[in-house]
Write an enzyme that holds these catalytic residues in place. Structure first.
Site, PDB file in Angstrom:
ATOM      1  N   ASP A   1      31.510  14.596  -7.817  1.00  0.00           N
ATOM      2  CA  ASP A   1      31.436  13.442  -6.933  1.00  0.00           C
ATOM      3  C   ASP A   1      30.120  13.485  -6.147  1.00  0.00           C
ATOM      4  O   ASP A   1      29.778  14.514  -5.553  1.00  0.00           O
ATOM      5  CB  ASP A   1      32.634  13.464  -5.971  1.00  0.00           C
ATOM      6  CG  ASP A   1      32.781  12.178  -5.178  1.00  0.00           C
ATOM      7  OD1 ASP A   1      32.405  11.113  -5.704  1.00  0.00           O
ATOM      8  OD2 ASP A   1      33.294  12.241  -4.044  1.00  0.00           O
TER       9      ASP A   1
ATOM     10  N   HIS B   1      33.179   5.621   3.905  1.00  0.00           N
ATOM     11  CA  HIS B   1      33.563   7.032   3.774  1.00  0.00           C
ATOM     12  C   HIS B   1      34.071   7.589   5.119  1.00  0.00           C
ATOM     13  O   HIS B   1      33.610   7.168   6.182  1.00  0.00           O
ATOM     14  CB  HIS B   1      32.356   7.894   3.360  1.00  0.00           C
ATOM     15  CG  HIS B   1      31.934   7.704   1.933  1.00  0.00           C
ATOM     16  ND1 HIS B   1      30.785   7.031   1.586  1.00  0.00           N
ATOM     17  CD2 HIS B   1      32.485   8.118   0.772  1.00  0.00           C
ATOM     18  CE1 HIS B   1      30.642   7.049   0.276  1.00  0.00           C
ATOM     19  NE2 HIS B   1      31.666   7.700  -0.243  1.00  0.00           N
TER      20      HIS B   1
ATOM     21  N   GLY C   1      35.812   6.024  -0.282  1.00  0.00           N
ATOM     22  CA  GLY C   1      36.333   5.786   1.060  1.00  0.00           C
ATOM     23  C   GLY C   1      37.688   5.104   1.039  1.00  0.00           C
ATOM     24  O   GLY C   1      38.021   4.303   1.910  1.00  0.00           O
ATOM     25  N   GLY C   2      38.500   5.428   0.040  1.00  0.00           N
ATOM     26  CA  GLY C   2      39.789   4.771  -0.128  1.00  0.00           C
ATOM     27  C   GLY C   2      40.789   5.050   0.974  1.00  0.00           C
ATOM     28  O   GLY C   2      41.753   4.296   1.142  1.00  0.00           O
TER      29      GLY C   2
ATOM     30  N   THR D   1      39.754  11.852   3.145  1.00  0.00           N
ATOM     31  CA  THR D   1      40.078  12.042   4.562  1.00  0.00           C
ATOM     32  C   THR D   1      41.581  12.056   4.817  1.00  0.00           C
ATOM     33  O   THR D   1      42.088  12.904   5.554  1.00  0.00           O
ATOM     34  CB  THR D   1      39.410  10.938   5.392  1.00  0.00           C
ATOM     35  OG1 THR D   1      37.987  10.995   5.172  1.00  0.00           O
ATOM     36  CG2 THR D   1      39.700  11.119   6.870  1.00  0.00           C
TER      37      THR D   1
END
Length: 276
Positions: free
Chosen positions: A82, A174, A203-204, A228
């Site tokens: 990534d 993000h 940044g889902g 996160t």
């Protein structure tokens, strides 16, 4: 062994109306829990090594960890780099046994981004693995601002790079800790109208769960990166395990107690991406 490429999980997702989670790993404890959750849900999973993960653990070690988990898994597992920023870094991941390379040239001028991404895609395809690129810039909560993806540039990028998946900037950020935002669906529709490449949302964690499910089923978005949200679940479980007994010092015993809560949180994430 169920190690597969990114294209092998995203093309069925595109055709069948679901999405696959790209789960950002930081160590053995979370990657093991992610695979356990995917097995419990009966879905593929993409294990992702981002820059902070690679700063902590060398790529050759991460490749072996991912492949070891894939060998014992009952569901397809993708070993994904990534945000690779250089050709050399992508080459190292390929040599380490990764099955998918994400090259991030999104901060660069359009033509440079296209040229460099195309070179990574060519290298990946020659080795029988996949490549993801990014067009438009996805910013960071409390940091760099996003630059939304232009549909015409997205069409050019997809055609000229030959990528298997294309990350886009459509209101996603993000490191976002809340889900109060949401994605720009008109922009998504404009992008998917001019390309048939599977789309990716970085940044889902900041995307509301209902919108994740809706877009997984009705759009060309086939991959949502989640980091996160699950880091928060891991941190909460770790804090509880440590605080339960101030005299404890054995990290193996402490870390074991993060497993079940993290599996539970991951299953919630994965279930939202299933088709109807």
């Amino acid at each position: 062994m169920t190690l597969v490429t990114l294209a092998e999980v995203l093309q069925p997702a595109l055709k069948q109306g679901h999405a696959v989670a790209g789960l950002v790993t930081l160590g053995w404890e979370d990657m093991r829990a992610y695979v356990a959750a995917a097995e419990a849900e009966g879905v593929p999973v993409i294990l992702q090594a981002g820059p902070s993960c690679r700063a902590h653990t060398p790529l050759p070690i991460l490749g072996k960890m991912y492949r070891h988990l894939a060998e014992g898994a009952s569901v397809p597992v993708v070993a994904h780099l990534d945000h690779g920023y250089t050709f050399e870094e992508c080459r190292e991941a390929l040599d380490a046994g990764f099955t998918s390379l994400m090259f991030d040239g999104s901060r660069k001028p359009l033509q440079q981004n296209i040229d460099e991404t195309a070179a990574i895609a060519e290298m990946a395809h020659a080795a029988g693995i996949s490549c993801e690129g990014e067009i438009g810039f996805v910013g960071y909560a409390g940091g760099e601002n996003s630059a939304g993806t232009d549909p015409d540039e997205a069409a050019q990028f997809a055609t000229e790079t030959g990528v298997d998946a294309m990350a886009i900037s459509v209101g996603n950020v993000h490191l976002q800790e809340d889900k109060e935002g949401g994605l720009d669906e008109p922009r998504i529709r404009a992008i998917e109208a001019v390309t048939d490449v599977p789309l990716v949302i970085h940044g889902g964690s900041g995307v509301p769960m209902a919108q994740r499910t809706s877009l997984a089923r009705t759009s060309s978005i086939c991959k949502f990166n989640i980091g996160t949200e699950l880091r928060m679940a891991f941190g909460a479980a770790l804090r509880e395990a440590v605080n339960a007994d101030p005299a404890r010092f054995d990290r193996v015993g402490i870390l074991k107690e993060t497993h079940d809560p993290l599996v539970t949180a991951t299953r919630r994430v994965l279930s939202a991406f299933k088709g109807e």
